[in-house]
Design an enzyme around this catalytic site. Structure first.
Site, PDB file in Angstrom:
ATOM      1  CE  LYS A 105     -60.707  39.725 -46.103  1.00  0.00           C
ATOM      2  NZ  LYS A 105     -59.361  39.230 -45.746  1.00  0.00           N
ATOM      3  CG  ASN A 106     -62.599  37.136 -48.819  1.00  0.00           C
ATOM      4  OD1 ASN A 106     -61.646  37.826 -48.445  1.00  0.00           O
ATOM      5  ND2 ASN A 106     -62.754  35.879 -48.440  1.00  0.00           N
TER       6      ASN A 106
ATOM      7  NE  ARG B 170     -50.893  36.954 -51.883  1.00  0.00           N
ATOM      8  CZ  ARG B 170     -49.730  36.723 -52.482  1.00  0.00           C
ATOM      9  NH1 ARG B 170     -48.598  36.974 -51.845  1.00  0.00           N
ATOM     10  NH2 ARG B 170     -49.696  36.241 -53.697  1.00  0.00           N
TER      11      ARG B 170
ATOM     12  CB  CYS C 181     -48.514  34.743 -49.111  1.00  0.00           C
ATOM     13  SG  CYS C 181     -50.082  34.170 -48.472  1.00  0.00           S
TER      14      CYS C 181
ATOM     15  CG  LEU D 201     -53.278  31.226 -62.421  1.00  0.00           C
ATOM     16  CD1 LEU D 201     -54.416  30.483 -61.743  1.00  0.00           C
ATOM     17  CD2 LEU D 201     -52.968  30.576 -63.766  1.00  0.00           C
TER      18      LEU D 201
ATOM     19  CG  ASP E  80     -60.941  31.745 -46.146  1.00  0.00           C
ATOM     20  OD1 ASP E  80     -59.754  31.369 -46.097  1.00  0.00           O
ATOM     21  OD2 ASP E  80     -61.324  32.671 -46.882  1.00  0.00           O
TER      22      ASP E  80
ATOM     23  CB  ILE F 185     -57.856  25.350 -50.809  1.00  0.00           C
ATOM     24  CG1 ILE F 185     -59.228  24.670 -50.874  1.00  0.00           C
ATOM     25  CG2 ILE F 185     -57.853  26.636 -51.630  1.00  0.00           C
ATOM     26  CD1 ILE F 185     -59.664  24.260 -52.255  1.00  0.00           C
TER      27      ILE F 185
END
Length: 432
Positions: free
Chosen positions: A22-23, A96, A120, A129, A310, A332
């Protein structure tokens, strides 16, 4: 809203094919805006998130055609003409990562108006960034009433971009914008996740000149135009790791196919340390455990190739019934232990202090009604439900549908007693 019910106690035995990542898929879809020719993506996952982004790309003028191919699901995206550079809040808020259309729109058309993603649920994840990288490439950025107004009428220019800390999303965004910039761009302190290498391979197949993805320094020599291409999406390492943990939790023997186990080495080492059997194969990995109780082990999340954030929630679920005490440090994201109270409803013994959780293994979990708080937390509750006595019901599973393709079907094929309980139409909150 739909719910998932799991009756615990069944071992898992069988084969689970791993879906495309997915990412990676959602960034590859955004890359289709960089060319007026078709981009064909194979091994595509069918998820809520890819559908959200497909809707946004259609709004911008692209044609999105989902079909079944010889190698599974595929999507053909054709942005022959960008008919709108406006990405509205009602679409961007749903995911997002859809904010990443900003860079390709500026690179190809010289202007864009894209909504800020909004809130979020996993702590602060600002897009500062992203915007700083685009400004370094020559884009003029203005923020007004929740929207980013970006212009680069003379095109983007190659630049030196140094991130103060590692950001996967910002690195990907800079890559997407810089491929059409005039000159050479160096991205320093770049994220090293394998999805970035997948993006590089796809962009280069489209005619870009990108080197170094997967290392801290990426070099991009801008080109005037990109063309169409065909690209196979990398296997989803988070899905792979999730089912590996599920197999270790429930016991039995599960073979994960269409997988690349080297992408989750940090997890597999921990599973072996805990006492699970891990056998790497040509096409994936086999996870097995007999009736022996697992041992508690400590983990600390780190950027790739370290232990993935994750997979932290899933591993916490695994440790709830392990022998001994496990320390889990999250480095993270802030506020990423929201699954702990829900696991405790099942009888887990967990203490959370700041970025560290202590999990004291218990002999048995008990089924209960629990609520998913985010994507990874939701699947951790399903994993815990596999061994909990009685029935566990997980609500708010629209989170699951964002990141796991056919989860009930894949687990059910291996013997899990899991079913979806249909409810009213789901709206769901803003997605991360």
């Amino acid at each position: 809203m739909d719910r998932i019910a799991i009756t615990g106690g069944a071992q898992l035995n069988g084969i689970i094919p791993v879906s495309g990542a997915k990412n990676s898929a959602i960034k590859l879809m955004a890359a289709s805006l960089l060319t007026d020719q078709p981009l064909r993506l194979t091994n595509m996952p069918r998820l809520a998130d890819t559908k959200f982004l497909g809707k946004l790309l259609t709004r911008l003028g692209a044609q999105v055609d989902e079909r079944e191919g010889l190698d599974g699901s595929e999507t053909v995206l054709h942005a022959a003409e960008i008919t709108s550079g406006f990405a509205p809040y009602d679409l961007v808020r749903q995911m997002r990562a859809s904010f990443n259309v900003l860079g390709p729109l500026i690179a190809r058309t010289g202007q864009a108006k894209v909504s800020l993603p909004g809130g979020c649920t996993i702590g602060a994840r600002p897009v500062d960034l992203h915007l700083q990288a685009l400004e370094a490439l020559g884009a003029k950025i203005d923020l007004h009433e929740g929207y980013v107004y970006a212009q680069a009428p003379r095109g983007l220019k190659g630049a030196e971009i140094t991130f103060p800390f590692v950001s996967v999303g910002a690195t990907e965004h800079a890559m997407l914008a810089a491929v059409l910039a005039d000159g050479v761009t160096h991205i320093h302190n770049a994220a090293c996740e394998p999805e970035l290498l997948d993006l590089q391979i796809c962009l280069n197949a489209m005619g870009a000149k990108v080197e170094g993805a997967g290392t801290p320094t990426i070099t991009i020599t801008g080109v005037a135009k990109l063309h169409g291409a065909t690209h196979s999406v990398i296997p989803d390492r988070i899905e792979m790791g999730t089912y590996a943990v599920a197999a270790a939790m429930a016991g039995g023997e599960v073979q994960l196919t269409r997988a690349r186990p080297e992408l989750i080495d940090s997890l597999l080492v921990k599973l072996e340390e805990a006492g699970a059997g891990v056998v790497r194969t040509e096409d994936g990995v086999i996870i097995k455990r007999d009736g022996t109780r697992l041992n508690a082990v400590d983990v600390e999340t780190q950027p790739y190739p370290g232990f993935a954030t994750d997979l932290q929630a899933q591993f916490m679920a695994l440790m709830t019934t392990a022998k001994g005490e496990s320390r889990i440090r999250e480095t993270i994201f802030e506020n990423r232990f929201m699954h702990a109270p829900e696991l405790m409803r099942l009888g887990a013994d967990i203490s959370v202090s700041g970025g560290e959780a202590i999990v004291r293994g218990v002999d048995r979990l008990e089924g209960a009604e629990v609520m998913a708080t985010d994507l990874r937390a939701s699947v951790s509750l399903v994993i815990a439900g596999l061994v909990a006595r009685g029935e566990t019901t997980v609500s708010r599973i629209y989170h699951l549908d964002r990141g796991f393709e056919r989860l009930e079907e894949k687990l059910g094929a291996c013997g899990a007693q899991v079913r979806r309980i249909k409810g009213d139409a789901e709206g769901g909150p803003d997605h991360d």
